[in-house]
Design a protein around this motif. Structure first.
Motif, short mmCIF file in Angstrom:
data_model
loop_
_atom_site.label_atom_id
_atom_site.label_comp_id
_atom_site.label_asym_id
_atom_site.label_seq_id
_atom_site.Cartn_x
_atom_site.Cartn_y
_atom_site.Cartn_z
N ARG A 236 0.77 -1.22 0.00
CA ARG A 236 0.00 0.00 0.00
C ARG A 236 0.81 1.28 0.00
O ARG A 236 0.25 2.36 -0.20
CB ARG A 236 -0.94 0.00 1.21
CG ARG A 236 -1.85 -1.22 1.27
CD ARG A 236 -2.66 -1.38 -0.02
NE ARG A 236 -3.29 -0.16 -0.41
CZ ARG A 236 -4.43 0.31 0.11
NH1 ARG A 236 -5.05 -0.37 1.04
NH2 ARG A 236 -4.94 1.44 -0.30
N GLU A 417 -13.20 -5.27 10.75
CA GLU A 417 -11.77 -5.44 10.55
C GLU A 417 -11.07 -5.81 11.86
O GLU A 417 -10.21 -6.71 11.90
CB GLU A 417 -11.17 -4.15 9.98
CG GLU A 417 -11.61 -3.85 8.55
CD GLU A 417 -11.11 -2.50 8.07
OE1 GLU A 417 -10.74 -2.38 6.90
OE2 GLU A 417 -11.10 -1.55 8.88
N ASP A 433 -6.74 -3.26 5.49
CA ASP A 433 -7.91 -2.73 4.81
C ASP A 433 -8.83 -3.87 4.41
O ASP A 433 -8.50 -5.06 4.54
CB ASP A 433 -7.53 -1.86 3.60
CG ASP A 433 -6.87 -2.63 2.46
OD1 ASP A 433 -7.00 -3.88 2.41
OD2 ASP A 433 -6.23 -2.01 1.61
N ARG A 435 -11.55 -4.99 1.22
CA ARG A 435 -12.01 -4.70 -0.14
C ARG A 435 -13.27 -5.51 -0.45
O ARG A 435 -13.31 -6.73 -0.25
CB ARG A 435 -10.93 -5.04 -1.16
CG ARG A 435 -11.34 -4.75 -2.63
CD ARG A 435 -10.30 -5.35 -3.58
NE ARG A 435 -9.00 -4.75 -3.40
CZ ARG A 435 -8.57 -3.66 -4.05
NH1 ARG A 435 -9.37 -3.08 -4.94
NH2 ARG A 435 -7.38 -3.17 -3.83
N GLU A 444 -10.92 1.67 4.84
CA GLU A 444 -9.75 1.85 5.67
C GLU A 444 -10.08 2.72 6.86
O GLU A 444 -11.10 3.42 6.88
CB GLU A 444 -8.60 2.49 4.89
CG GLU A 444 -8.04 1.63 3.78
CD GLU A 444 -6.76 2.22 3.21
OE1 GLU A 444 -6.57 3.44 3.38
OE2 GLU A 444 -5.98 1.47 2.61
N PHE A 461 -11.66 4.54 -2.15
CA PHE A 461 -11.42 4.41 -0.72
C PHE A 461 -12.58 4.98 0.08
O PHE A 461 -13.10 6.05 -0.22
CB PHE A 461 -10.13 5.12 -0.31
CG PHE A 461 -8.90 4.37 -0.72
CD1 PHE A 461 -8.31 3.47 0.13
CD2 PHE A 461 -8.35 4.56 -1.98
CE1 PHE A 461 -7.18 2.76 -0.25
CE2 PHE A 461 -7.22 3.87 -2.37
CZ PHE A 461 -6.64 2.97 -1.49
#
Length: 568
Positions: A236, A417, A433, A435, A444, A461
């Motif tokens: 990233r 998360e 992160d 997706r 995020e 994002f």
């Protein structure tokens, strides 16, 4: 033995006896030779000790070896660019045997500078002393010692730190070893020379070997280029940023005055990390990822052992935690930008009161404002009328390691998360992160959505704290990535959505396998460990890193994981 030399200004207290073995004309040995002189602060007597080589100051209230040792220990312990082992070695070297020796002709330039500045600016030390009221004696004197050092300005403080780092890393070098030829974690053939090729030039002045310096720096650039080429497509951070950062570390910082190699002392990475944190503390996660990632790469090429790579990682984590800790009431508290923003948002009255107190010239009382733990229990939104059942699986690992769990539709994706990290035994030491493969949206935390992160991905994002689990559809598949260096990837499948109140926290229903081992080197290294563990011959370097406490990756404890999710 440590000798503290004093002159005529202290003979009334210490006499004029001169040691037979001492010689002030000889080259002083670092942290074994000190000079002392009286120091008056607010019309009260103190004693200023200055180390002969580095100019490191220690202020005491009494002329006793015991108090000097205690204050010195406290003061040296606050220097975060040294490792704990180096601090211990320096403390032992300095205070093992300590004597005062009369030497009327002995002088020290730094001692004179400190005395002159204190005489010309007495209010600085008086103010510093006033701020330490109420602290234990050694803490108060330790803070006063730092104020004496800082009184001469940033340039002098940096010069002292460089001398101290050179002494610690040359005398107490943390030398990495080379792994055995048969270890499985060496998976990459280096396209550069082992830095030990130039080992005989270590700690020699840069300006005396310009050609050698050029060779080493070119080799460093080759190592950086190969490292960047090995990074996964999901990495990233901007690759140019990574290359600039590592070039600054390897080809500038390690060559400021002396020739230092990546293999000279692993503690050099910690010192550079501290200096980077001092300049831009908000980027500490990026600095952590870039430095630890590079040393992991060096272990994969066989330049250093995996346990050496992990030692660098441990140094840096320890330093970041100490650096980000608050003093006094908040000394042990570490805040991310997200947590600080939340504190301000949730305490508007406390913020306004603090502002008014400062406008009136008073010191704001922030006790209640900060009265919450640095790492609060992970809680989700209040129960909703929807429950989501998800199945998460660690990708590319055999045997299959997975979890089936439920979570409230009102929980945020940031909560999801965090639950993922808990249920697979992560330690929250890296960025991550989530997706959504159907929408191509990437979720995020706000601190990872800084402008520095925006140029390196083509995805859309979103703020994971502002998007709920209820935004997901049945059969959605998500890709959760944790630690962009090791790149742990998990597939998360939305299996069921029911119209019933969701749980207060995520809850694991079933599963298989332990999960991940933080910083082991990614799923490939985890697979090697599993296979070796099953065969009964785990690599000795890995055993050393894990502290001989090996993990059975076949174990699964649902109750333990659910306790973690509930913050118990």
């Amino acid at each position: 033995m440590t000798t503290i030399y004093y002159g005529n200004d202290l003979t009334k207290k210490l006499g004029k006896k001169q040691a037979q073995t001492a010689s002030t004309s000889a080259e002083p040995q670092a942290f074994s030779t000190w000079f002392i002189a009286p120091l008056t602060i607010n019309r009260k007597p103190y004693y200023l000790h200055v180390e002969a080589v580095t100019g490191f100051p220690v202020v005491t209230k009494a002329l006793t070896p015991k108090q000097f040792a205690r204050v010195f220990h406290k003061t040296i312990d606050r220097i975060d660019y040294l490792t704990d082992d180096q601090k211990f070695q320096i403390e032992s070297l300095t205070t093992e045997k300590l004597t005062y020796d009369y030497a009327p002709t002995a002088t020290n330039l730094m001692l004179t500078k400190y005395q002159q500045h204190a005489a010309q600016h007495p209010e600085e030390l008086e103010e510093a002393l006033a701020k330490t009221r109420g602290l234990p004696r050694q803490d108060s004197l330790s803070q006063l010692s730092f104020k004496v050092l800082q009184s001469l300005g940033v340039k002098q403080e940096i010069l002292l730190s460089r001398k101290l780092i050179k002494f610690a890393n040359s005398k107490f070098a943390d030398k990495p070893g080379k792994p055995k030829p048969t270890v499985k974690y060496v998976t990459t053939t280096p396209q550069f020379d082992d830095p030990r090729k130039w080992e005989k030039y270590e700690w020699q002045p840069v300006d005396q070997h310009p050609k050698i310096v050029q060779q080493i720096q070119h080799n460093n650039l080759q190592a950086i280029a190969q490292y960047v080429d090995t990074l996964p497509s999901s990495y990233r951070l901007p690759l140019e940023l990574v290359m600039d950062f590592l070039n600054d570390f390897l080809n500038r910082y390690l060559f400021i005055e002396w020739i230092i190699l990546p293999t000279t002392s692993l503690a050099e990475a910690n010192a550079y990390y501290y200096s980077s944190m001092t300049a831009q503390p908000e980027n500490y996660e990026m600095y952590t990822e870039m430095l630890t990632g590079f040393f992991r790469f060096l272990s994969k090429t066989g330049i250093i052992r995996k346990s050496d790579s992990q030692r660098v990682n441990s140094y840096i984590k320890h330093t970041s935690k100490k650096f980000l800790g608050y003093s006094s009431q908040r000394e042990q508290m570490t805040y991310t930008l997200k947590q600080l923003s939340s504190l301000i948002e949730n305490n508007p009255d406390a913020v306004q009161t603090a502002i008014e107190q400062m406008q009136n010239g008073d010191e704001p009382d922030l006790t209640n404002f900060f009265d919450q733990p640095a790492h609060p229990a992970k809680t989700f939104s209040a129960p909703s009328n929807q429950t989501y059942e998800l199945r998460a699986k660690l990708n590319d690992f055999h045997p299959s390691t997975w979890r089936r769990f439920v979570i409230s539709g009102d929980a945020s994706l940031a909560d999801l998360e965090e639950a993922m990290i808990f249920i697979f035994h992560g330690q929250f030491e890296h960025l991550y992160d989530l997706r959504n493969e159907r929408t191509n949206e990437v979720f995020e935390l706000p601190e990872a959505m800084d402008e520095m992160f925006s140029p390196f991905a083509n995805a859309d994002f979103k703020d994971a704290t502002k998007t709920n689990v209820s935004s997901l559809k049945l059969d959605d598949r998500l890709l959760f990535t944790y630690d962009f260096g090791d790149s742990w990837e998990f597939t998360v499948h939305v299996r069921k959505i029911t119209n019933e109140p969701g749980p207060a926290t995520a809850q694991v229903l079933s599963g298989k396998g332990y999960g991940i081992i933080e910083d082991i080197g990614g799923v490939g290294a985890l697979q090697e460990y599993y296979d070796d563990y099953k065969a009964g011959h785990v690599d000795p370097d890995l055993k050393e890193w894990m502290g001989e406490s090996l993990i059975d990756l076949n174990q699964f404890d649902k109750n333990e994981i659910n306790d973690l999710l509930r913050g118990e």
